[in-house]
Design a protein around this motif. Structure first.
Motif, PDB file in Angstrom:
ATOM      1  N   ARG A   1       0.829  -1.210   0.000  1.00 40.28           N
ATOM      2  CA  ARG A   1       0.000   0.000   0.000  1.00 40.28           C
ATOM      3  C   ARG A   1       0.865   1.262   0.000  1.00 40.28           C
ATOM      4  O   ARG A   1       0.519   2.249  -0.651  1.00 40.28           O
ATOM      5  CB  ARG A   1      -0.918  -0.017   1.237  1.00 40.28           C
ATOM      6  N   PHE A   2       1.973   1.251   0.744  1.00 39.77           N
ATOM      7  CA  PHE A   2       2.778   2.454   0.890  1.00 39.77           C
ATOM      8  C   PHE A   2       4.155   2.264   0.270  1.00 39.77           C
ATOM      9  O   PHE A   2       4.799   1.227   0.465  1.00 39.77           O
ATOM     10  CB  PHE A   2       2.932   2.835   2.365  1.00 39.77           C
ATOM     11  N   ALA A   3       4.615   3.299  -0.439  1.00 43.68           N
ATOM     12  CA  ALA A   3       5.948   3.244  -1.042  1.00 43.68           C
ATOM     13  C   ALA A   3       7.043   3.397   0.005  1.00 43.68           C
ATOM     14  O   ALA A   3       8.134   2.858  -0.144  1.00 43.68           O
ATOM     15  CB  ALA A   3       6.086   4.337  -2.101  1.00 43.68           C
ATOM     16  N   TRP A   4       6.756   4.163   1.059  1.00 44.42           N
ATOM     17  CA  TRP A   4       7.720   4.389   2.145  1.00 44.42           C
ATOM     18  C   TRP A   4       7.277   3.553   3.333  1.00 44.42           C
ATOM     19  O   TRP A   4       6.307   3.877   4.004  1.00 44.42           O
ATOM     20  CB  TRP A   4       7.751   5.875   2.493  1.00 44.42           C
ATOM     21  N   ARG A   5       7.981   2.468   3.571  1.00 44.02           N
ATOM     22  CA  ARG A   5       7.683   1.590   4.719  1.00 44.02           C
ATOM     23  C   ARG A   5       8.947   1.563   5.566  1.00 44.02           C
ATOM     24  O   ARG A   5       9.875   0.799   5.312  1.00 44.02           O
ATOM     25  CB  ARG A   5       7.289   0.190   4.237  1.00 44.02           C
TER      26      ARG A   5
ATOM     27  N   ASP B   1       4.120  15.902   0.465  1.00 43.08           N
ATOM     28  CA  ASP B   1       4.047  14.475   0.754  1.00 43.08           C
ATOM     29  C   ASP B   1       4.218  14.261   2.256  1.00 43.08           C
ATOM     30  O   ASP B   1       4.941  15.013   2.937  1.00 43.08           O
ATOM     31  CB  ASP B   1       5.138  13.710   0.010  1.00 43.08           C
ATOM     32  N   VAL B   2       3.575  13.219   2.770  1.00 48.01           N
ATOM     33  CA  VAL B   2       3.519  12.977   4.207  1.00 48.01           C
ATOM     34  C   VAL B   2       3.934  11.548   4.510  1.00 48.01           C
ATOM     35  O   VAL B   2       3.495  10.602   3.839  1.00 48.01           O
ATOM     36  CB  VAL B   2       2.092  13.224   4.760  1.00 48.01           C
ATOM     37  N   VAL B   3       4.785  11.402   5.511  1.00 45.50           N
ATOM     38  CA  VAL B   3       5.070  10.103   6.113  1.00 45.50           C
ATOM     39  C   VAL B   3       4.464  10.113   7.510  1.00 45.50           C
ATOM     40  O   VAL B   3       4.775  10.992   8.322  1.00 45.50           O
ATOM     41  CB  VAL B   3       6.584   9.825   6.189  1.00 45.50           C
ATOM     42  N   LEU B   4       3.586   9.177   7.772  1.00 41.92           N
ATOM     43  CA  LEU B   4       2.881   9.129   9.044  1.00 41.92           C
ATOM     44  C   LEU B   4       3.683   8.319  10.063  1.00 41.92           C
ATOM     45  O   LEU B   4       4.032   7.166   9.820  1.00 41.92           O
ATOM     46  CB  LEU B   4       1.506   8.491   8.856  1.00 41.92           C
TER      47      LEU B   4
ATOM     48  N   GLY C   1       3.761   7.218   2.914  1.00 41.40           N
ATOM     49  CA  GLY C   1       4.297   6.120   3.699  1.00 41.40           C
ATOM     50  C   GLY C   1       4.041   6.243   5.177  1.00 41.40           C
ATOM     51  O   GLY C   1       3.418   7.201   5.666  1.00 41.40           O
ATOM     52  N   VAL C   2       4.528   5.229   5.872  1.00 47.93           N
ATOM     53  CA  VAL C   2       4.443   5.162   7.326  1.00 47.93           C
ATOM     54  C   VAL C   2       5.815   4.772   7.860  1.00 47.93           C
ATOM     55  O   VAL C   2       6.625   4.154   7.161  1.00 47.93           O
ATOM     56  CB  VAL C   2       3.375   4.145   7.788  1.00 47.93           C
ATOM     57  N   GLN C   3       6.034   5.119   9.115  1.00 45.32           N
ATOM     58  CA  GLN C   3       7.349   4.846   9.691  1.00 45.32           C
ATOM     59  C   GLN C   3       7.221   4.590  11.184  1.00 45.32           C
ATOM     60  O   GLN C   3       6.482   5.302  11.877  1.00 45.32           O
ATOM     61  CB  GLN C   3       8.283   6.036   9.445  1.00 45.32           C
ATOM     62  N   ALA C   4       7.931   3.590  11.672  1.00 44.68           N
ATOM     63  CA  ALA C   4       8.070   3.342  13.106  1.00 44.68           C
ATOM     64  C   ALA C   4       9.363   3.999  13.568  1.00 44.68           C
ATOM     65  O   ALA C   4      10.387   3.911  12.886  1.00 44.68           O
ATOM     66  CB  ALA C   4       8.101   1.844  13.383  1.00 44.68           C
ATOM     67  N   ASN C   5       9.317   4.671  14.706  1.00 44.42           N
ATOM     68  CA  ASN C   5      10.490   5.374  15.214  1.00 44.42           C
ATOM     69  C   ASN C   5      11.004   4.702  16.483  1.00 44.42           C
ATOM     70  O   ASN C   5      10.224   4.360  17.379  1.00 44.42           O
ATOM     71  CB  ASN C   5      10.155   6.835  15.489  1.00 44.42           C
ATOM     72  N   VAL C   6      12.325   4.530  16.541  1.00 43.48           N
ATOM     73  CA  VAL C   6      12.957   3.830  17.666  1.00 43.48           C
ATOM     74  C   VAL C   6      13.996   4.769  18.273  1.00 43.48           C
ATOM     75  O   VAL C   6      15.134   4.854  17.808  1.00 43.48           O
ATOM     76  CB  VAL C   6      13.624   2.517  17.212  1.00 43.48           C
TER      77      VAL C   6
END
Length: 433
Positions: A16-20, A279-282, A333-338
């Motif tokens: 679904r998202f290009a930025w994972r 463009d937005v990365v969530l 895209g979506v992103q997990a942050n650590v």
């Protein structure tokens, strides 16, 4: 191909998202290169394709800049680290140091590319600046000797420092020089410039900064930050790059025209960015911050943030059906942050990231929340896979005794309190005018 087999997750069809993505903070806690290579393999096995490296912060500078060697010589080492979180936290008395050579990072870029992973570097400006100022105090606000006295080394505490770069033309040139070397090492079209949590008090109280603000026809410190970030973005555009920054870059209403906005403080920044054509990365913290505590169990190690359980990660709905059309069109895209203040070993990193990353990866691929019962039925196979890879994940029933940190304080936060805080922090972004 990755040296790790694909994880047994539902990653079928077109994503679904290009930025994972996953953002890994190596500034607060340096991770040696073998750990980064292993992390890349694990991301590839989860169908993820972006690793954003947070290379600089108050607590350390990890990127070799040949023109400015003191950034790593002085900025890459601190005398100790904060142990725990909150006012009762102490220092651990253990020096912490490390940085990556440009050669090492070029090899990492190649290694990741062979596994379908793009490395997005991030140099955080103009705030989170203690490591810079420990090396080059002339780029701070105020007299050089005063800055040197305030910042003798990278910050040994965690939190938000009020140190910030000054806004002289010499400082802009310095930052552009740094990004030139970043562009020489990393081939990503997108480069991270930070922009988050830059405190404005020193700018506000400094006569020289106020003179520069007036000379440039700017209304306030928010516009001054937008001016600073805009200068960096324009320079990077000349190198054929576009910038990604945290949603604070929207403050002042002058983000770079083609900037990607990483929306971490809820949905307000994402909505404004979309309306402005960005463009937005969530990456909203309530759903994607994998350093947040995983339960209310008092045995959770160094509990910070709101509870973000595996089930919470699985329920993340990036673009709900009732989301505005502008937002649906602009989310790339979506992103997990650590964030790694309290993740001081590979095992602690594993504990925080897994198995929640498995749920996030399915959301990132499929675009919506998971059916918990169905996902739960597949969990045993996924956990067995993690164990076979040597991943020291958090057991579903809670931390093992060796994963606990008894006596080390944390600061847990109630979800309702965080939601109210986010509303206050983003109030100036709510009005698109």
């Amino acid at each position: 191909m990755s040296s790790i087999d694909r994880a047994p997750l539902e990653l079928d069809g077109e994503p679904r998202f290009a930025w994972r993505g996953v953002m890994l903070d190596v500034a607060r806690r340096f991770r040696p290169m073998p750990d980064l290579l292993r992390f890349v393999d694990l991301l590839a096995a989860h169908g993820l394709n972006v690793l954003q490296l947070h290379l600089t912060d108050d607590q350390g500078w990890r990127f070799e800049v040949r023109r400015y060697p003191r950034l790593t010589e002085a900025g890459g080492r601190r005398s100790e680290s904060q142990l725990g979180h909150g006012p009762s936290a102490t220092g651990d008395g253990v020096p912490h140091e490390g940085w990556y050579t440009q050669r090492e990072l070029r090899e990492l870029v190649q290694y990741a590319a062979a596994r379908g992973i793009r490395i997005v570097p991030e140099i955080d400006v103009p705030g989170h600046a203690c490591a810079v100022l420990a090396a080059y105090p002339e780029y701070g606000v105020g007299e050089v000797e005063a800055v040197r006295a305030r910042v003798p080394e990278p910050w040994t505490r965690f939190g938000i420092s009020d140190e910030v770069l000054n806004v002289e033309e010499e400082t802009v040139r310095f930052v552009c020089d740094v990004f030139d070397e970043v562009c020489d090492v990393f081939d990503s079209e997108v480069v991270g410039i930070g922009g988050d949590e830059a405190q404005k008090r020193r700018w506000h109280e400094d006569p020289r900064t106020q003179d520069l603000l007036a000379e440039r026809g700017l209304a306030d410190e928010a516009e001054l930050q937008a001016w600073f970030l805009g200068r960096i973005a324009s320079h990077l555009a000349e190198r054929g790059r576009r910038v990604v920054g945290w949603d604070e870059m929207l403050e002042g209403r002058r983000p770079a025209p083609d900037a990607v906005v990483a929306s971490w403080r809820g949905s307000v920044g994402a909505g404004l960015a979309a309306r402005l054509g960005h463009d937005v990365v969530l990456c909203p913290d309530l759903w994607t911050y994998l350093d947040y505590r995983q339960s209310d169990d008092p045995e959770e190690p160094i509990p910070v943030g709101t509870v973000l359980s595996l089930r919470d990660a699985a329920s993340f709905d990036p673009v709900p059906d009732d989301a505005p059309a502008a937002l649906r069109d602009r989310v790339v895209g979506v992103q997990a942050n650590v964030w790694t203040e309290h993740l001081d070993s590979r095992e602690r990193l594993d504990y925080a990231v897994f198995p929640r990353l498995g749920a996030f990866a399915e959301v990132a691929w499929n675009g919506g929340p998971l059916d918990w019962a169905e996902f739960g039925s597949r969990l045993p196979g996924y956990l067995a896979w993690l164990e076979a890879q040597g991943v020291d994940f958090r057991p579903l029933g809670g931390p093992r005794p060796d994963q606990q940190r008894p006596g080390v304080p944390g600061v847990p936060r109630r979800r309702a309190d965080r939601i109210a805080q986010l509303a206050r922090l983003t109030a100036d972004l709510a009005d698109p005018a």
